[in-house]
Design a protein around this motif. Structure first.
Motif, PDB file in Angstrom:
ATOM      1  N   GLU A 139     -10.481  -5.853  -2.158  1.00 26.43           N
ATOM      2  CA  GLU A 139     -10.024  -5.842  -3.541  1.00 26.43           C
ATOM      3  C   GLU A 139      -8.511  -5.616  -3.600  1.00 26.43           C
ATOM      4  OE1 GLU A 139     -12.158  -3.121  -5.918  1.00 26.43           O
ATOM      5  OE2 GLU A 139     -14.126  -3.970  -5.471  1.00 26.43           O
ATOM      6  N   ALA A 140      -7.982  -4.882  -2.605  1.00 29.08           N
ATOM      7  CA  ALA A 140      -6.543  -4.625  -2.533  1.00 29.08           C
ATOM      8  C   ALA A 140      -6.200  -4.159  -1.122  1.00 29.08           C
ATOM      9  CB  ALA A 140      -6.123  -3.580  -3.554  1.00 29.08           C
ATOM     10  N   LEU A 141      -4.951  -4.352  -0.733  1.00 26.94           N
ATOM     11  CA  LEU A 141      -4.444  -3.818   0.522  1.00 26.94           C
ATOM     12  C   LEU A 141      -3.700  -2.524   0.213  1.00 26.94           C
ATOM     13  CD1 LEU A 141      -3.101  -7.027   2.313  1.00 26.94           C
ATOM     14  CD2 LEU A 141      -5.289  -5.863   2.655  1.00 26.94           C
ATOM     15  N   ILE A 142      -3.861  -1.541   1.082  1.00 25.98           N
ATOM     16  CA  ILE A 142      -3.299  -0.215   0.833  1.00 25.98           C
ATOM     17  C   ILE A 142      -2.108   0.038   1.757  1.00 25.98           C
ATOM     18  CG2 ILE A 142      -3.791   2.242   0.687  1.00 25.98           C
ATOM     19  CD1 ILE A 142      -5.429   0.490  -1.213  1.00 25.98           C
ATOM     20  N   ILE A 143      -1.047   0.612   1.193  1.00 25.77           N
ATOM     21  CA  ILE A 143       0.086   1.055   1.999  1.00 25.77           C
ATOM     22  C   ILE A 143       0.421   2.493   1.602  1.00 25.77           C
ATOM     23  CG2 ILE A 143       1.831   0.080   0.419  1.00 25.77           C
ATOM     24  CD1 ILE A 143       3.464  -0.514   3.025  1.00 25.77           C
ATOM     25  N   ASP A 144       0.465   3.389   2.596  1.00 24.38           N
ATOM     26  CA  ASP A 144       0.707   4.811   2.359  1.00 24.38           C
ATOM     27  C   ASP A 144       2.207   5.087   2.472  1.00 24.38           C
ATOM     28  OD1 ASP A 144       0.645   7.514   2.111  1.00 24.38           O
ATOM     29  OD2 ASP A 144      -0.614   7.898   3.868  1.00 24.38           O
ATOM     30  N   VAL A 145       2.776   5.643   1.407  1.00 23.40           N
ATOM     31  CA  VAL A 145       4.229   5.878   1.372  1.00 23.40           C
ATOM     32  C   VAL A 145       4.576   7.361   1.511  1.00 23.40           C
ATOM     33  CG1 VAL A 145       4.620   3.840  -0.056  1.00 23.40           C
ATOM     34  CG2 VAL A 145       4.258   6.057  -1.156  1.00 23.40           C
ATOM     35  N   THR A 146       3.614   8.187   1.903  1.00 24.82           N
ATOM     36  CA  THR A 146       3.826   9.638   1.952  1.00 24.82           C
ATOM     37  C   THR A 146       5.035  10.014   2.796  1.00 24.82           C
ATOM     38  OG1 THR A 146       1.446   9.994   1.694  1.00 24.82           O
ATOM     39  CG2 THR A 146       2.759  11.854   2.504  1.00 24.82           C
ATOM     40  N   ASN A 147       5.213   9.406   3.955  1.00 29.05           N
ATOM     41  CA  ASN A 147       6.297   9.764   4.869  1.00 29.05           C
ATOM     42  C   ASN A 147       7.558   8.915   4.673  1.00 29.05           C
ATOM     43  OD1 ASN A 147       4.662  11.722   6.175  1.00 29.05           O
ATOM     44  ND2 ASN A 147       3.722  10.119   7.431  1.00 29.05           N
ATOM     45  N   LEU A 148       7.597   8.136   3.614  1.00 28.45           N
ATOM     46  CA  LEU A 148       8.755   7.269   3.374  1.00 28.45           C
ATOM     47  C   LEU A 148       9.920   8.108   2.840  1.00 28.45           C
ATOM     48  CD1 LEU A 148       9.853   4.383   3.381  1.00 28.45           C
ATOM     49  CD2 LEU A 148       8.958   4.118   1.059  1.00 28.45           C
ATOM     50  N   GLU A 149      11.028   8.110   3.585  1.00 29.48           N
ATOM     51  CA  GLU A 149      12.182   8.930   3.229  1.00 29.48           C
ATOM     52  C   GLU A 149      13.181   8.141   2.384  1.00 29.48           C
ATOM     53  OE1 GLU A 149      13.765  10.349   6.896  1.00 29.48           O
ATOM     54  OE2 GLU A 149      12.086  11.715   7.281  1.00 29.48           O
ATOM     55  N   LEU A 150      14.199   8.861   1.909  1.00 29.50           N
ATOM     56  CA  LEU A 150      15.236   8.259   1.071  1.00 29.50           C
ATOM     57  C   LEU A 150      15.997   7.192   1.855  1.00 29.50           C
ATOM     58  CD1 LEU A 150      16.410   8.652  -1.810  1.00 29.50           C
ATOM     59  CD2 LEU A 150      18.125  10.149  -0.779  1.00 29.50           C
ATOM     60  N   ASN A 151      16.301   6.079   1.192  1.00 39.48           N
ATOM     61  CA  ASN A 151      17.018   4.940   1.801  1.00 39.48           C
ATOM     62  C   ASN A 151      16.236   4.331   2.969  1.00 39.48           C
ATOM     63  OD1 ASN A 151      19.251   5.164   0.028  1.00 39.48           O
ATOM     64  ND2 ASN A 151      20.144   6.763   1.304  1.00 39.48           N
ATOM     65  N   SER A 152      14.918   4.349   2.864  1.00 38.87           N
ATOM     66  CA  SER A 152      14.064   3.748   3.893  1.00 38.87           C
ATOM     67  C   SER A 152      13.085   2.789   3.231  1.00 38.87           C
ATOM     68  CB  SER A 152      13.306   4.832   4.671  1.00 38.87           C
ATOM     69  OG  SER A 152      14.204   5.725   5.296  1.00 38.87           O
ATOM     70  N   SER A 153      12.439   1.952   4.044  1.00 44.87           N
ATOM     71  CA  SER A 153      11.489   0.975   3.511  1.00 44.87           C
ATOM     72  C   SER A 153      10.326   0.791   4.469  1.00 44.87           C
ATOM     73  CB  SER A 153      12.182  -0.375   3.271  1.00 44.87           C
ATOM     74  OG  SER A 153      12.664  -0.913   4.487  1.00 44.87           O
ATOM     75  N   LEU A 154       9.237   0.250   3.923  1.00 51.13           N
ATOM     76  CA  LEU A 154       8.083  -0.113   4.730  1.00 51.13           C
ATOM     77  C   LEU A 154       7.881  -1.620   4.621  1.00 51.13           C
ATOM     78  CD1 LEU A 154       5.571   2.721   3.736  1.00 51.13           C
ATOM     79  CD2 LEU A 154       6.922   2.556   5.834  1.00 51.13           C
ATOM     80  N   SER A 155       7.370  -2.220   5.682  1.00 47.35           N
ATOM     81  CA  SER A 155       7.185  -3.675   5.729  1.00 47.35           C
ATOM     82  C   SER A 155       5.706  -4.022   5.800  1.00 47.35           C
ATOM     83  CB  SER A 155       7.938  -4.261   6.924  1.00 47.35           C
ATOM     84  OG  SER A 155       7.499  -3.671   8.129  1.00 47.35           O
ATOM     85  N   VAL A 156       5.422  -5.302   5.876  1.00 49.52           N
ATOM     86  CA  VAL A 156       4.039  -5.798   5.901  1.00 49.52           C
ATOM     87  C   VAL A 156       3.251  -5.204   7.067  1.00 49.52           C
ATOM     88  CG1 VAL A 156       2.628  -7.865   6.233  1.00 49.52           C
ATOM     89  CG2 VAL A 156       4.590  -7.936   4.700  1.00 49.52           C
ATOM     90  N   LYS A 157       3.904  -5.019   8.193  1.00 50.52           N
ATOM     91  CA  LYS A 157       3.200  -4.497   9.371  1.00 50.52           C
ATOM     92  C   LYS A 157       2.739  -3.050   9.198  1.00 50.52           C
ATOM     93  CE  LYS A 157       7.644  -3.516  11.586  1.00 50.52           C
ATOM     94  NZ  LYS A 157       8.544  -3.897  12.713  1.00 50.52           N
ATOM     95  N   ASP A 158       3.228  -2.364   8.164  1.00 51.49           N
ATOM     96  CA  ASP A 158       2.811  -0.983   7.910  1.00 51.49           C
ATOM     97  C   ASP A 158       1.594  -0.891   6.988  1.00 51.49           C
ATOM     98  OD1 ASP A 158       4.996   0.245   9.374  1.00 51.49           O
ATOM     99  OD2 ASP A 158       6.291  -0.448   7.745  1.00 51.49           O
ATOM    100  N   ILE A 159       1.072  -2.032   6.547  1.00 45.97           N
ATOM    101  CA  ILE A 159      -0.079  -2.053   5.642  1.00 45.97           C
ATOM    102  C   ILE A 159      -1.359  -1.758   6.416  1.00 45.97           C
ATOM    103  CG2 ILE A 159      -1.460  -3.499   4.093  1.00 45.97           C
ATOM    104  CD1 ILE A 159       1.087  -5.048   3.450  1.00 45.97           C
ATOM    105  N   GLU A 160      -2.229  -0.946   5.815  1.00 48.87           N
ATOM    106  CA  GLU A 160      -3.520  -0.650   6.428  1.00 48.87           C
ATOM    107  C   GLU A 160      -4.448  -1.847   6.261  1.00 48.87           C
ATOM    108  OE1 GLU A 160      -5.021   2.883   4.675  1.00 48.87           O
ATOM    109  OE2 GLU A 160      -3.186   4.031   5.008  1.00 48.87           O
ATOM    110  N   LEU A 161      -4.997  -2.318   7.357  1.00 48.48           N
ATOM    111  CA  LEU A 161      -5.851  -3.505   7.327  1.00 48.48           C
ATOM    112  C   LEU A 161      -7.329  -3.156   7.440  1.00 48.48           C
ATOM    113  CD1 LEU A 161      -4.008  -6.148   9.539  1.00 48.48           C
ATOM    114  CD2 LEU A 161      -4.312  -6.160   7.076  1.00 48.48           C
ATOM    115  N   ALA A 162      -8.121  -3.875   6.665  1.00 54.55           N
ATOM    116  CA  ALA A 162      -9.569  -3.740   6.789  1.00 54.55           C
ATOM    117  C   ALA A 162     -10.056  -4.636   7.929  1.00 54.55           C
ATOM    118  CB  ALA A 162     -10.239  -4.139   5.477  1.00 54.55           C
ATOM    119  N   ALA A 163     -11.286  -4.432   8.335  1.00 53.67           N
ATOM    120  CA  ALA A 163     -11.837  -5.223   9.433  1.00 53.67           C
ATOM    121  C   ALA A 163     -11.963  -6.685   9.035  1.00 53.67           C
ATOM    122  CB  ALA A 163     -13.209  -4.667   9.812  1.00 53.67           C
ATOM    123  N   ASP A 164     -11.715  -7.561   9.991  1.00 54.66           N
ATOM    124  CA  ASP A 164     -11.863  -9.009   9.814  1.00 54.66           C
ATOM    125  C   ASP A 164     -10.898  -9.593   8.773  1.00 54.66           C
ATOM    126  OD1 ASP A 164     -13.955  -9.000  11.663  1.00 54.66           O
ATOM    127  OD2 ASP A 164     -15.426  -8.565  10.104  1.00 54.66           O
TER     128      ASP A 164
END
Length: 248
Positions: A139-164
């Motif tokens: 239904e959606a892809l999840i990305i956790d930003v808890t540890n994301l610091e100031l002036n930083s970013s997360l990319s596609v490879k940081d997304i949590e993937l479901a099986a298959d």
């Protein structure tokens, strides 16, 4: 994934604008079903069921056509330009054991460390293209930003993937970041500029008033001098006339 929503559909024998209008008057929505290698099939869908199904956020539904249960993917939804009512729907037939490509919403979870430090969370991408079987579409892809610091970013490879589920979007694409707030800095600069402009304006007005005052004084003095000269000339003229008459 949750169970597929079921839609009641019927095959449409007639086509065209007038036929579609009559269908809408019956609380039905015109639709068309595409399937590779076969001719497109014209359908009608129950309006209430379709609205309810779309609100779930799912893009794959189960329909029954000619006594056969099928999975269909919502390819396109056309809306009325004024009232936003659904006018037409395009479906694509899919198979349970075949992978399909589709866009899935990206959902953010957690409170970023950078936000706690005063930063602003910015979501750069809202959907991600994935490839999977119809029965494993998330239904959606999840990305956790808890540890994301100031002036930083997360990319596609940081997304949590479901099986298959395979992500087709570039893995190095930035999807979320925490940035320093810039609006306050801009406002301070604007305020400083406005203060400088006000000061320059006041100085200019004071300078103009001083110059006008000096010019006014000179003009007044000039008038006074000229009037004195005229009086003296008039007086001298009057004194001279009687003398001349006496000599005569």
């Amino acid at each position: 994934m949750s169970k597929f929503e079921k839609l009641n559909v019927a095959i449409r024998d007639k086509k065209g604008t007038s036929s579609a209008r009559r269908i809408r008057l019956k609380d039905q929505i015109p639709a068309i079903l595409y399937h590779s290698g076969l001719d497109a099939l014209s359908l009608s869908v129950d309006k209430k069921e379709l609205y309810k199904a779309l609100k779930t956020g799912q893009v794959i539904f189960e329909v029954k056509i000619k006594d056969e249960n099928q999975f269909v993917l919502v390819k396109d939804v056309q809306y009325h330009p004024v009232n936003d009512n659904i006018m037409h729907v395009d479906f694509q037939k899919v198979k349970e054991d075949e992978k399909i490509s589709l866009e899935v919403p990206l959902r953010i979870e957690g409170e970023a460390e950078g936000v706690k430090a005063g930063g602003i969370l910015v979501q750069i991408v809202s959907t991600i293209t994935v490839q999977c079987k119809p029965t494993t579409v998330p239904e959606a892809l999840i990305i956790d930003v808890t540890n994301l610091e100031l002036n930083s970013s997360l990319s596609v490879k940081d997304i949590e993937l479901a099986a298959d589920v395979e992500i087709m979007t570039d893995e190095d694409l930035a999807v979320v970041s925490v940035q320093e707030p810039k609006e306050e800095v801009v406002e301070e600069v604007l305020e400083d500029e406005e203060l400088l402009e006000d000061e320059e304006l006041l100085e200019g007005e004071e300078g103009e008033e001083g110059e006008e005052g000096e010019e006014g004084t000179e003009s007044v003095d000039g008038k006074e001098d000229s009037s004195k000269d005229k009086k003296e000339e008039t007086k001298d003229g009057k004194d001279q006339k009687p003398k001349e008459d006496k000599q005569k």
